[in-house]
Design a protein around this motif. Structure first.
Motif, PDB file in Angstrom:
ATOM      1  N   UNK A 192       0.843  -1.199   0.000  1.00  0.00           N
ATOM      2  CA  UNK A 192       0.000   0.000   0.000  1.00  0.00           C
ATOM      3  C   UNK A 192       0.876   1.246   0.000  1.00  0.00           C
ATOM      4  N   UNK A 193       0.527   2.199  -0.872  1.00  0.00           N
ATOM      5  CA  UNK A 193       1.255   3.458  -0.942  1.00  0.00           C
ATOM      6  C   UNK A 193       1.017   4.272   0.319  1.00  0.00           C
ATOM      7  N   UNK A 194       2.118   4.783   0.896  1.00  0.00           N
ATOM      8  CA  UNK A 194       2.039   5.593   2.099  1.00  0.00           C
ATOM      9  C   UNK A 194       2.297   7.059   1.828  1.00  0.00           C
ATOM     10  N   UNK A 195       2.837   7.369   0.667  1.00  0.00           N
ATOM     11  CA  UNK A 195       3.142   8.754   0.315  1.00  0.00           C
ATOM     12  C   UNK A 195       4.378   8.816  -0.556  1.00  0.00           C
ATOM     13  N   UNK A 196       4.586   9.968  -1.156  1.00  0.00           N
ATOM     14  CA  UNK A 196       5.715  10.146  -2.055  1.00  0.00           C
ATOM     15  C   UNK A 196       7.030  10.254  -1.278  1.00  0.00           C
ATOM     16  N   UNK A 197       8.048   9.678  -1.860  1.00  0.00           N
ATOM     17  CA  UNK A 197       9.406   9.801  -1.340  1.00  0.00           C
ATOM     18  C   UNK A 197      10.016  11.034  -1.990  1.00  0.00           C
ATOM     19  N   UNK A 198      10.619  11.902  -1.211  1.00  0.00           N
ATOM     20  CA  UNK A 198      11.123  13.137  -1.815  1.00  0.00           C
ATOM     21  C   UNK A 198      12.285  12.882  -2.772  1.00  0.00           C
ATOM     22  N   UNK A 199      12.097  13.227  -4.038  1.00  0.00           N
ATOM     23  CA  UNK A 199      13.158  13.149  -5.032  1.00  0.00           C
ATOM     24  C   UNK A 199      13.243  14.504  -5.711  1.00  0.00           C
ATOM     25  N   UNK A 200      14.409  15.039  -5.741  1.00  0.00           N
ATOM     26  CA  UNK A 200      14.603  16.360  -6.358  1.00  0.00           C
ATOM     27  C   UNK A 200      15.792  16.305  -7.260  1.00  0.00           C
TER      28      UNK A 200
END
Length: 141
Positions: free
Chosen positions: A133-141
């Motif tokens: 289950x998706x929990x949220x976006x992982x920060x990628x910049x």
């Protein structure tokens, strides 16, 4: 539109005691469409059944999954050992407890082949739980 089909891809995967996750990670690589790929798993000497899973999965992967199990000095060393075995023109890296979404590798190859000045790409990532289950976006910049 540039296709990814003609570009050989090698994916490297370091692993140590990842029996609970590695089958899904491997499946997410081997089911990638539009690309000719190999997956090289470098196992650091797991004791949790990972090696038995790798053996079983390699047997049904039509030669696309190669694996080695031997002691290493950590994930970076495992990745470097796997890189030495790569045959592909494009190299990807996926940890044994991560997943590629469908089409991810083909999109990466297309991005690389469309711009001759581009030498590395990465995608948007999501945190997921053990059930996928998706929990949220992982920060990628």
């Amino acid at each position: 539109m540039t296709t990814a089909a003609g570009v050989p891809v090698s994916i490297v995967m370091p692993a140590l005691n990842q029996a609970g996750f590695i089958e899904h990670a491997i499946g997410s690589v081997l089911t990638q469409a539009e690309v000719a790929l190999e997956l090289i798993v470098m196992d650091g000497g797991s004791t949790d059944g990972t090696q038995a899973l790798l053996s079983r999965l390699a047997g049904s992967a039509d030669g696309r999954l190669r694996w080695v199990s031997e002691a290493d000095r950590g994930p970076a060393h495992a990745v470097n050992k796997a890189l030495a075995l790569c045959r592909g023109e494009v190299i990807g890296w996926l940890n044994a407890d991560d997943l590629y979404l469908p089409g991810a590798v083909a999109r990466a190859v297309r991005a690389l082949t469309q711009d001759p000045h581009c030498w590395m790409v990465y995608g948007q990532a999501e945190h997921i739980d053990a059930c996928g289950r998706a929990l949220g976006h992982y920060p990628t910049r």
